[in-house]
Design an enzyme around this catalytic site. Structure first.
Site, PDB file in Angstrom:
ATOM      1  CD1 TRP A 121      -1.054  -0.507  -3.817  1.00  0.00           C
ATOM      2  CD2 TRP A 121      -1.911   0.699  -5.803  1.00  0.00           C
ATOM      3  NE1 TRP A 121      -1.669  -1.345  -5.085  1.00  0.00           N
ATOM      4  CE2 TRP A 121      -2.310  -0.681  -6.126  1.00  0.00           C
ATOM      5  CE3 TRP A 121      -2.066   1.605  -6.787  1.00  0.00           C
ATOM      6  CZ2 TRP A 121      -2.793  -1.026  -7.460  1.00  0.00           C
ATOM      7  CZ3 TRP A 121      -2.680   1.349  -8.084  1.00  0.00           C
ATOM      8  CH2 TRP A 121      -2.877   0.112  -7.933  1.00  0.00           C
ATOM      9  CD1 TRP A 162     -18.231  13.730 -17.392  1.00  0.00           C
ATOM     10  CD2 TRP A 162     -18.575  11.790 -16.304  1.00  0.00           C
ATOM     11  NE1 TRP A 162     -17.118  12.944 -17.450  1.00  0.00           N
ATOM     12  CE2 TRP A 162     -17.295  11.798 -16.769  1.00  0.00           C
ATOM     13  CE3 TRP A 162     -19.140  10.599 -15.601  1.00  0.00           C
ATOM     14  CZ2 TRP A 162     -16.476  10.930 -16.329  1.00  0.00           C
ATOM     15  CZ3 TRP A 162     -18.050   9.694 -15.312  1.00  0.00           C
ATOM     16  CH2 TRP A 162     -16.853   9.701 -15.621  1.00  0.00           C
ATOM     17  CD1 TRP A 170     -11.546  10.677  -5.747  1.00  0.00           C
ATOM     18  CD2 TRP A 170     -13.150  10.220  -6.761  1.00  0.00           C
ATOM     19  NE1 TRP A 170     -12.370  10.809  -4.807  1.00  0.00           N
ATOM     20  CE2 TRP A 170     -13.522  10.655  -5.646  1.00  0.00           C
ATOM     21  CE3 TRP A 170     -14.115   9.945  -7.572  1.00  0.00           C
ATOM     22  CZ2 TRP A 170     -14.971  10.560  -4.993  1.00  0.00           C
ATOM     23  CZ3 TRP A 170     -15.427   9.663  -7.353  1.00  0.00           C
ATOM     24  CH2 TRP A 170     -15.627  10.046  -6.020  1.00  0.00           C
ATOM     25  CG  ASN A 172      -8.381   1.541   0.242  1.00  0.00           C
ATOM     26  OD1 ASN A 172      -8.436   2.665  -0.578  1.00  0.00           O
ATOM     27  ND2 ASN A 172      -8.196   0.699  -0.393  1.00  0.00           N
ATOM     28  CD1 TRP A 213     -13.756  10.933 -13.809  1.00  0.00           C
ATOM     29  CD2 TRP A 213     -12.224  11.850 -12.388  1.00  0.00           C
ATOM     30  NE1 TRP A 213     -12.622  11.521 -14.556  1.00  0.00           N
ATOM     31  CE2 TRP A 213     -11.698  11.935 -13.704  1.00  0.00           C
ATOM     32  CE3 TRP A 213     -11.412  12.225 -11.155  1.00  0.00           C
ATOM     33  CZ2 TRP A 213     -10.624  12.534 -13.868  1.00  0.00           C
ATOM     34  CZ3 TRP A 213     -10.211  13.052 -11.595  1.00  0.00           C
ATOM     35  CH2 TRP A 213      -9.642  12.943 -12.734  1.00  0.00           C
ATOM     36  CD  GLU A 218      -2.723  -1.171  -0.213  1.00  0.00           C
ATOM     37  OE1 GLU A 218      -3.303  -0.246  -0.630  1.00  0.00           O
ATOM     38  OE2 GLU A 218      -2.876  -2.494  -0.779  1.00  0.00           O
TER      39      GLU A 218
HETATM   40  C1  LIG Z   1     -11.252   7.409  -4.360  1.00  0.00           C
HETATM   41  C2  LIG Z   1      -9.908   7.349  -3.402  1.00  0.00           C
HETATM   42  C3  LIG Z   1      -9.479   8.507  -2.696  1.00  0.00           C
HETATM   43  C4  LIG Z   1      -8.442   8.324  -1.941  1.00  0.00           C
HETATM   44  N1  LIG Z   1      -8.017   9.631  -1.418  1.00  0.00           N
HETATM   45  C5  LIG Z   1      -6.747   9.351  -0.690  1.00  0.00           C
HETATM   46  C6  LIG Z   1      -6.326  10.868  -0.254  1.00  0.00           C
HETATM   47  O1  LIG Z   1      -6.698  11.950  -0.457  1.00  0.00           O
HETATM   48  N2  LIG Z   1      -5.179  10.727   0.804  1.00  0.00           N
HETATM   49  C7  LIG Z   1      -4.638   9.332   0.937  1.00  0.00           C
HETATM   50  O2  LIG Z   1      -3.602   9.578   1.824  1.00  0.00           O
HETATM   51  N3  LIG Z   1      -4.991   8.267   0.552  1.00  0.00           N
HETATM   52  C8  LIG Z   1      -6.267   8.174  -0.388  1.00  0.00           C
HETATM   53  N4  LIG Z   1      -6.661   7.192  -0.982  1.00  0.00           N
HETATM   54  C9  LIG Z   1      -5.981   5.703  -0.434  1.00  0.00           C
HETATM   55  C10 LIG Z   1      -6.521   5.160   0.785  1.00  0.00           C
HETATM   56  O3  LIG Z   1      -7.558   4.927   0.829  1.00  0.00           O
HETATM   57  C11 LIG Z   1      -5.740   5.745   2.050  1.00  0.00           C
HETATM   58  O4  LIG Z   1      -4.807   5.916   2.103  1.00  0.00           O
HETATM   59  C12 LIG Z   1      -6.210   4.949   3.251  1.00  0.00           C
HETATM   60  O5  LIG Z   1      -7.647   4.479   3.416  1.00  0.00           O
HETATM   61  C13 LIG Z   1      -5.684   5.651   4.457  1.00  0.00           C
HETATM   62  O6  LIG Z   1      -5.819   4.861   5.686  1.00  0.00           O
HETATM   63  P1  LIG Z   1      -4.939   4.144   6.283  1.00  0.00           P
HETATM   64  O7  LIG Z   1      -3.650   5.164   6.746  1.00  0.00           O
HETATM   65  O8  LIG Z   1      -5.250   3.205   7.378  1.00  0.00           O
HETATM   66  O9  LIG Z   1      -4.255   3.115   5.258  1.00  0.00           O
HETATM   67  P2  LIG Z   1      -3.397   1.571   5.399  1.00  0.00           P
HETATM   68  O10 LIG Z   1      -4.209   0.598   4.788  1.00  0.00           O
HETATM   69  O11 LIG Z   1      -2.918   1.689   6.733  1.00  0.00           O
HETATM   70  O12 LIG Z   1      -2.330   2.028   4.386  1.00  0.00           O
HETATM   71  C14 LIG Z   1      -1.115   2.531   4.771  1.00  0.00           C
HETATM   72  C15 LIG Z   1      -0.547   3.814   4.010  1.00  0.00           C
HETATM   73  O13 LIG Z   1      -0.420   3.384   2.750  1.00  0.00           O
HETATM   74  C16 LIG Z   1      -0.897   4.511   2.136  1.00  0.00           C
HETATM   75  N5  LIG Z   1      -1.901   4.084   0.934  1.00  0.00           N
HETATM   76  C17 LIG Z   1      -2.929   3.078   1.229  1.00  0.00           C
HETATM   77  N6  LIG Z   1      -3.801   2.577   0.316  1.00  0.00           N
HETATM   78  C18 LIG Z   1      -3.416   3.544  -0.691  1.00  0.00           C
HETATM   79  C19 LIG Z   1      -3.952   3.780  -1.893  1.00  0.00           C
HETATM   80  N7  LIG Z   1      -4.911   2.986  -2.429  1.00  0.00           N
HETATM   81  N8  LIG Z   1      -3.273   4.798  -2.761  1.00  0.00           N
HETATM   82  C20 LIG Z   1      -2.416   5.466  -2.192  1.00  0.00           C
HETATM   83  N9  LIG Z   1      -1.868   5.373  -1.008  1.00  0.00           N
HETATM   84  C21 LIG Z   1      -2.405   4.151  -0.153  1.00  0.00           C
HETATM   85  C22 LIG Z   1      -1.359   5.515   2.610  1.00  0.00           C
HETATM   86  O14 LIG Z   1      -0.473   6.596   2.972  1.00  0.00           O
HETATM   87  C23 LIG Z   1      -1.479   4.852   4.022  1.00  0.00           C
HETATM   88  O15 LIG Z   1      -1.786   5.680   5.151  1.00  0.00           O
HETATM   89  C24 LIG Z   1      -7.710   7.150  -1.722  1.00  0.00           C
HETATM   90  C25 LIG Z   1      -8.233   5.917  -2.131  1.00  0.00           C
HETATM   91  C26 LIG Z   1      -9.318   6.017  -2.997  1.00  0.00           C
HETATM   92  C27 LIG Z   1      -9.984   4.927  -3.643  1.00  0.00           C
END
Ligand SMILES: Cc1cc2nc3c(=O)[nH]c(=O)nc-3n(C[C@H](O)[C@H](O)[C@H](O)COP(=O)(O)OP(=O)(O)OC[C@H]3O[C@@H](n4cnc5c(N)ncnc54)[C@H](O)[C@@H]3O)c2cc1C
Length: 449
Positions: A252, A281, A357, A316, A334, A249
């Protein structure tokens, strides 16, 4: 900071650009969280004798001038700064570097928010990656020994402890101070608590919004209160990075940072795959408002949207479900959702938000193919089977049995809870037809369902 301290005595500086940030839809929660983190940083720096100056420069275009004036005032010979990657931030940093060079002031750009700097990982043919899995493989292969080792805390300055006075120029609403205390120490505590409790089961638990199975580090990572190196360094003591879903993650996160640099058109509001900019849209302000309010009649979607609106954070799985619902079921552009998320999220981060997005809307680098459309009812049955999360956020459904929880209309509806704003089968077909008109059905995409 460590690099600067190796050279000389230092003065730290944080630039607040409120007008520019607001124009990027950065919301109050993120700004309030940033304030808390800067306050905590000021205290830590002061103990090392390093003063922190806050520069309030409303627009990025005025930053070079203001920084040069500060450098002169403080008699600094060199500027160290941490890179940010969206296009406007990149252009600001380039302008600062050019101006420093003109004024015969040295400058160094650091890449503290990533492990591998954007542009440093290229495909066999020298291009940028636009698909995640090969990017991840390359990212892992490029890890060198010592790369994740934390830098030492900078040495204290001879001048002794500095006064702490942070003149924070923004006055913002803040309703998430308890959930998101500021500063690196808080972030480190959260990281270690998370790894102690969940390092082993993150891969199995991370998809269930009713389980507290993810790190909730996103806000700290997005403002730079914690770095991915710090996370990965702590992780490597528990499990190999190559086998860790948590590391994946974080990769990502880094992937999307590389994407915004290599494909800057995504920073101009364009779809990564430009043909999707001609999708027709729907103009449906009432449906957009229902989605924002968590009143769509689809329980899992509503639970997620209410969590976002109330807390500034969303799980997420639900970010994917709600984003796909807006862009596919409601066929609303979107970019409306991207903007709303940025305004609400405490962890709002351009690259991750835009990437998420565009993934959900099937317009992005490595997106879900447009014909794979989450059914919000089955997503609920699969990821919140007992309805723990959904009933918490949609209390109108508290008494609905599990069997009907995600399709309450099948049980004749529930008083006080809306009927679905759109019917799933109809919406799915409409989206596929609309996208088929412009898309390339062959896109393999990256499966996250
Ligand atoms: C539509 C959409 C919008 C999002 N907007 C944001 C946003 O504005 N800011 C943001 O930090 N993340 C965003 N994410 C990614 C992800 O949802 C969040 O990072 C995550 O839910 C944060 O929770 P956590 O810290 O417990 O994540 P964990 O599951 O603990 O993951 C650890 C870290 O990995 C990174 N990460 C995890 N998943 C993703 C992912 N899919 N893409 C990029 N980085 C990721 C984050 O920095 C996160 O803190 C988005 C995802 C989607 C689908």
């Amino acid at each position: 900071m460590s690099a600067a301290r190796e050279q000389a005595e230092v003065v730290a500086c944080f630039v607040v650009s409120e007008a520019q940030w607001r124009s990027h839809d950065v919301g109050d929660r993120r700004l309030a969280f940033l304030n808390r983190c800067v306050q905590a940083l000021a205290v830590e720096l002061a103990q090392l004798g390093i003063p922190l100056r806050i520069l309030h420069v409303p627009w990025f275009r005025d930053v070079p001038e203001a920084l040069i004036a500060l450098l002169r005032r403080e008699q600094c010979a060199h500027l160290h700064f941490n890179a940010e990657y969206p296009l406007n931030e990149l252009n600001r940093d380039r302008a600062v570097a050019r101006r420093c060079s003109r004024e015969a002031i040295g400058w160094t750009r650091h890449h503290g928010s990533v492990v591998h700097a954007p542009g440093s990982l290229t495909t066999g043919s020298g291009g940028a990656y636009s698909v995640f899995t090969p990017f991840r493989n390359r990212w892992l292969a490029a890890l060198a020994p010592g790369m994740l080792d934390p830098l030492p805390v900078p040495g204290a300055q001879a001048s002794g402890p500095a006064a702490v006075s942070v003149d924070w120029p923004l006055n913002v609403e803040d309703d998430c101070a308890e959930d998101w205390p500021g500063g690196e120490r808080q972030a480190q505590r959260r990281l270690h608590d998370f790894l102690d409790a969940h390092a082993g089961d993150y891969g199995e638990q991370r998809d269930y919004p009713g389980v507290s199975g993810t790190s909730r580090l996103s806000a700290y990572l997005s403002v730079g209160a914690l770095s991915p190196r710090q996370c990965l360094h702590a992780l490597t003591r528990r499990e190999p990075i190559e086998e860790s879903s948590f590391a994946t993650e974080l990769i990502w996160r880094e992937f999307y940072r590389h994407v915004v640099v290599a494909f800057p058109h995504v920073c101009r509001g364009e779809a990564f795959h430009r043909q999707y900019d001609s999708v027709r849209w729907e103009h449906a302000p009432d449906q957009l408002a229902a989605w924002q309010a968590g009143e769509t009649g689809y329980p899992l979607v509503d639970a997620g949207m209410r969590q976002l609106r109330t807390t500034g954070w969303m799980h997420n799985r639900l970010r994917m479900v709600t984003a796909m619902f807006l862009s596919k079921h409601l066929l609303i552009d979107w970019r409306e959702g991207e903007r709303y998320f940025m305004q609400q999220l405490v962890d709002g981060d351009f690259a991750a938000n835009n990437g998420g997005w565009q993934w959900s809307a099937s317009t992005g680098t490595d997106a879900a193919p447009y014909f794979r459309i989450f059914n919000p009812a089955s997503q609920g049955q699969r990821f919140d089977a007992k309805g723990v999360f959904t009933r918490q956020w949609v209390p109108e459904l508290a008494a609905v049995p599990d069997k009907w929880l995600f399709e309450p209309w099948k049980a004749g509806g529930v008083t006080g809870y809306p009927s679905p704003v759109v019917e799933h089968a109809f919406a799915r077909q409409r989206a596929i037809e609309r996208f088929r008109g412009v898309g390339d059905a062959g896109t393999a995409g990256n499966k996250r369902a």
